[in-house]
Design an enzyme around this catalytic site. Structure first.
Site, PDB file in Angstrom:
ATOM      1  N   SER A 116       0.862  -1.173   0.000  1.00  0.00           N
ATOM      2  CA  SER A 116       0.000   0.000   0.000  1.00  0.00           C
ATOM      3  C   SER A 116       0.902   1.227   0.000  1.00  0.00           C
ATOM      4  O   SER A 116       1.762   1.363   0.870  1.00  0.00           O
ATOM      5  CB  SER A 116      -0.880  -0.034   1.258  1.00  0.00           C
ATOM      6  OG  SER A 116      -1.662   1.137   1.356  1.00  0.00           O
ATOM      7  N   LYS A 160      -1.232  -0.970  -4.341  1.00  0.00           N
ATOM      8  CA  LYS A 160      -2.426  -0.173  -3.994  1.00  0.00           C
ATOM      9  C   LYS A 160      -1.975   1.251  -3.780  1.00  0.00           C
ATOM     10  O   LYS A 160      -1.017   1.492  -3.044  1.00  0.00           O
ATOM     11  CB  LYS A 160      -3.044  -0.763  -2.729  1.00  0.00           C
ATOM     12  CG  LYS A 160      -3.949   0.156  -1.934  1.00  0.00           C
ATOM     13  CD  LYS A 160      -4.733  -0.660  -0.920  1.00  0.00           C
ATOM     14  CE  LYS A 160      -4.872   0.042   0.406  1.00  0.00           C
ATOM     15  NZ  LYS A 160      -5.616  -0.795   1.393  1.00  0.00           N
ATOM     16  N   LYS A 175      -3.113   5.112  -2.591  1.00  0.00           N
ATOM     17  CA  LYS A 175      -4.109   5.885  -1.855  1.00  0.00           C
ATOM     18  C   LYS A 175      -4.537   7.047  -2.719  1.00  0.00           C
ATOM     19  O   LYS A 175      -3.688   7.714  -3.340  1.00  0.00           O
ATOM     20  CB  LYS A 175      -3.500   6.397  -0.545  1.00  0.00           C
ATOM     21  CG  LYS A 175      -3.123   5.294   0.416  1.00  0.00           C
ATOM     22  CD  LYS A 175      -4.358   4.631   0.998  1.00  0.00           C
ATOM     23  CE  LYS A 175      -4.009   3.700   2.144  1.00  0.00           C
ATOM     24  NZ  LYS A 175      -5.228   3.132   2.766  1.00  0.00           N
ATOM     25  N   ASP A 210      -7.292   3.002  -3.019  1.00  0.00           N
ATOM     26  CA  ASP A 210      -8.024   3.056  -1.744  1.00  0.00           C
ATOM     27  C   ASP A 210      -8.286   4.517  -1.419  1.00  0.00           C
ATOM     28  O   ASP A 210      -7.348   5.308  -1.267  1.00  0.00           O
ATOM     29  CB  ASP A 210      -7.184   2.396  -0.636  1.00  0.00           C
ATOM     30  CG  ASP A 210      -7.924   2.304   0.697  1.00  0.00           C
ATOM     31  OD1 ASP A 210      -9.063   2.804   0.804  1.00  0.00           O
ATOM     32  OD2 ASP A 210      -7.337   1.722   1.643  1.00  0.00           O
ATOM     33  N   GLU A 268     -11.267   0.755  -3.272  1.00  0.00           N
ATOM     34  CA  GLU A 268     -11.563   0.451  -1.873  1.00  0.00           C
ATOM     35  C   GLU A 268     -12.180   1.655  -1.167  1.00  0.00           C
ATOM     36  O   GLU A 268     -11.662   2.769  -1.265  1.00  0.00           O
ATOM     37  CB  GLU A 268     -10.251   0.031  -1.195  1.00  0.00           C
ATOM     38  CG  GLU A 268     -10.390  -0.442   0.230  1.00  0.00           C
ATOM     39  CD  GLU A 268      -9.038  -0.909   0.805  1.00  0.00           C
ATOM     40  OE1 GLU A 268      -8.101  -1.194   0.030  1.00  0.00           O
ATOM     41  OE2 GLU A 268      -8.937  -0.966   2.039  1.00  0.00           O
ATOM     42  N   ASP A 292     -13.898  -1.663   3.245  1.00  0.00           N
ATOM     43  CA  ASP A 292     -12.951  -1.804   4.346  1.00  0.00           C
ATOM     44  C   ASP A 292     -13.633  -1.225   5.600  1.00  0.00           C
ATOM     45  O   ASP A 292     -14.300  -1.964   6.352  1.00  0.00           O
ATOM     46  CB  ASP A 292     -11.645  -1.072   3.975  1.00  0.00           C
ATOM     47  CG  ASP A 292     -10.631  -0.948   5.112  1.00  0.00           C
ATOM     48  OD1 ASP A 292     -10.905  -1.415   6.227  1.00  0.00           O
ATOM     49  OD2 ASP A 292      -9.532  -0.357   4.911  1.00  0.00           O
ATOM     50  N   LYS A 307      -9.762  -7.113   8.057  1.00  0.00           N
ATOM     51  CA  LYS A 307      -8.657  -6.829   8.985  1.00  0.00           C
ATOM     52  C   LYS A 307      -9.069  -7.359  10.343  1.00  0.00           C
ATOM     53  O   LYS A 307     -10.115  -6.937  10.870  1.00  0.00           O
ATOM     54  CB  LYS A 307      -8.432  -5.321   9.103  1.00  0.00           C
ATOM     55  CG  LYS A 307      -7.994  -4.640   7.817  1.00  0.00           C
ATOM     56  CD  LYS A 307      -7.988  -3.133   7.968  1.00  0.00           C
ATOM     57  CE  LYS A 307      -7.468  -2.477   6.699  1.00  0.00           C
ATOM     58  NZ  LYS A 307      -7.651  -1.005   6.713  1.00  0.00           N
ATOM     59  N   GLY A 337      -4.216  -4.274   6.188  1.00  0.00           N
ATOM     60  CA  GLY A 337      -3.169  -4.031   7.174  1.00  0.00           C
ATOM     61  C   GLY A 337      -3.404  -2.720   7.878  1.00  0.00           C
ATOM     62  O   GLY A 337      -4.016  -1.803   7.321  1.00  0.00           O
TER      63      GLY A 337
HETATM   64  C1  NPQ Z   1      -6.351   0.960   4.841  1.00  0.00           C
HETATM   65  N1  NPQ Z   1      -4.034   0.582   5.700  1.00  0.00           N
HETATM   66  O1  NPQ Z   1      -6.384  -0.048   4.170  1.00  0.00           O
HETATM   67  C2  NPQ Z   1      -5.293   1.237   5.909  1.00  0.00           C
HETATM   68  C3  NPQ Z   1      -5.194   2.639   6.272  1.00  0.00           C
HETATM   69  C4  NPQ Z   1      -4.457   2.913   7.553  1.00  0.00           C
HETATM   70  C5  NPQ Z   1      -2.006  -0.332   4.788  1.00  0.00           C
HETATM   71  O2  NPQ Z   1      -3.378   1.101   3.630  1.00  0.00           O
HETATM   72  C6  NPQ Z   1      -1.317   4.686  11.010  1.00  0.00           C
HETATM   73  C7  NPQ Z   1      -0.945   5.243   9.820  1.00  0.00           C
HETATM   74  C8  NPQ Z   1      -2.354   3.812  11.047  1.00  0.00           C
HETATM   75  C9  NPQ Z   1      -1.623   4.942   8.656  1.00  0.00           C
HETATM   76  C10 NPQ Z   1      -4.144   2.639   9.907  1.00  0.00           C
HETATM   77  C11 NPQ Z   1      -3.209   0.517   4.648  1.00  0.00           C
HETATM   78  C12 NPQ Z   1      -3.072   3.508   9.898  1.00  0.00           C
HETATM   79  C13 NPQ Z   1      -2.697   4.070   8.694  1.00  0.00           C
HETATM   80  C14 NPQ Z   1      -4.822   2.396   8.738  1.00  0.00           C
HETATM   81  C15 NPQ Z   1      -3.394   3.750   7.534  1.00  0.00           C
HETATM   82  O3  NPQ Z   1      -7.257   1.753   4.692  1.00  0.00           O
HETATM   83 MG    MG Z   2      -8.474   0.639   3.306  1.00  0.00          MG
END
Ligand code: NPQ
Ligand code: MG
Length: 370
Positions: free
Chosen positions: A135, A161, A163, A188, A213, A238, A262, A290
């Site tokens: 990600s 992925k 953002k 995402d 996402e 999510d 998750k 994650g």
């Molecule tokens: C998601 N995770 O899928 C989350 C977003 C997420 C790996 O993209 C600290 C910093 C905590 C950034 C928890 C990924 C977080 C963070 C979640 C990002 O949406």
């Molecule tokens: Mg997400």
């Protein structure tokens, strides 16, 4: 399993580089690492909260409060046949999925160690390796994003992925696709859009994305059911999915075609497995998301992702994607083919690096049965 003692640790670990999503930029990771002792056996879990209520309403302080004052009293001095019972025994507490997750995971680790099995095998996992994706956060420039992706692809990651948010979406995806026309690619939005943006989101259809996402509100299921028919790209939910009932509602309504599961968001491994089972029965693919977990939660993610219905590469990356040094002795590593081995050793199959974890621990509280 007779629960004798539980310890909570507030852990602060720096990130290798900042991670930016539509909800903000993080420079470090604040999390809770949980240890449970039952029948003299030690188990580890993670409560993957954040310092503030950005991804979800829970924070380090709310989880600590709910664990100390409500959940731990429900578990200490109690007996369990199996870790699969633990979530149900915490049912009097509504919500607070992350607080439940850390405690429940530790008991899966205990039970697996007692039985001489891996957590993956105890859960019913069937894969020796999982496919790993990465990600990639929002960057200051498209050039920086392309350079980062190039590095991850060279390491072997099987899916990228990115953002997105308004102002960092269609043009960015176009640039990535122009450079890599065929890599497995997805986006995402972390709830950065509204239904009024449907036409904008439909512009992403031309880029052959695996999925988009969580485009709409973090607590919405209904409006996603109105958006999905306007897109060719599958929607993956999510933030909106906290329970098997939410998953069922989303699938019945046609709100999504894929679910990111998750363990932290749904209250632990048994709930993650229940959502997996429900999706699998309907032929709906799932993958493991994650939350920038340290090695303990990361190892649990690897275990759950070994279940047969986790058919898509997830966000379970190697430890070195996020941390210079992880809290486990052997960091979780990426194979050259972009897979991660599912540990076969007992329990979560990784050993905590105690001196390093101690250095990162800013608060610690132990609870013992009377
Ligand atoms: C998601 N995770 O899928 C989350 C977003 C997420 C790996 O993209 C600290 C910093 C905590 C950034 C928890 C990924 C977080 C963070 C979640 C990002 O949406
Ligand atoms: Mg997400």
């Amino acid at each position: 399993m007779f629960i004798e003692r539980i310890e909570l640790r507030y852990v602060q670990i720096p990130l290798k580089s900042h991670f930016e999503t539509s909800f903000g930029r993080a420079f470090g990771r604040d999390t809770i690492v949980t240890t449970v002792w039952a029948d003299g056996v030690e188990g580890w879990g993670e409560t993957p909260v954040e310092d503030g209520p950005w991804y979800c309403p829970e924070t380090v302080e709310t989880a600590w409060h709910v664990q100390r004052d409500f959940l731990i009293p429900m578990l200490l001095g109690q007996r369990f046949e199996t870790a699969a019972e633990v979530f149900g025994r915490m049912a009097l507490v509504r919500g607070h999925a992350m607080a439940k997750c850390g405690l429940e995971q530790a008991l899966w680790d205990v039970e697996a160690r007692q039985r001489g099995l891996s957590v993956a095998a105890l859960l019913g996992g069937t894969r020796p390796r999982i496919e790993s994706g990465v990600s990639v956060g929002i960057q200051d420039t498209v050039d920086e994003l392309l350079a980062l992706i190039e590095g991850y692809l060279a390491q072997g990651y099987r899916r990228v992925k990115i953002k997105i948010k308004p102002g960092w979406d269609v043009d960015v995806v176009r640039a990535v696709r122009a450079r890599w026309p065929t890599i497995p690619l997805m986006v995402d939005a972390n709830s950065a859009y509204t239904l009024a943006d449907a036409d904008r989101l439909a512009e992403l259809d031309e880029f052959d994305l695996m999925m988009i996402e969580q485009p709409l509100a973090y607590d919405d299921i209904y409006e996603h059911s109105l958006l999905q028919p306007r897109l060719r790209t599958p929607i993956c939910l999510d933030e909106s999915i906290h329970t098997p009932a939410h998953a069922r509602a989303a699938l019945e309504l046609g709100s999504c075609r894929i679910i990111n599961i998750k363990p932290g968001r749904v209250g632990g491994l048994s709930q993650a497995r229940a959502i997996h089972d429900l999706c699998r029965a309907r032929g709906v693919p799932v993958w493991c998301g994650g939350l920038l977990e340290v090695g303990v939660g990361r190892a649990h993610n690897v275990a759950i992702a070994s279940l047969p219905g986790y058919t898509l590469p997830g966000d379970v990356s190697a430890s070195d994607r996020y941390f210079e040094r992880d809290v486990i002795v052997q960091p979780i590593a990426l194979n050259a083919d972009g897979t991660i081995d599912v540990p076969a050793g007992p329990g979560i199959g990784v050993a905590v690096d105690h001196p390093f974890l101690d250095r990162l621990t800013v608060r610690r509280e132990t609870f013992a049965s009377a």
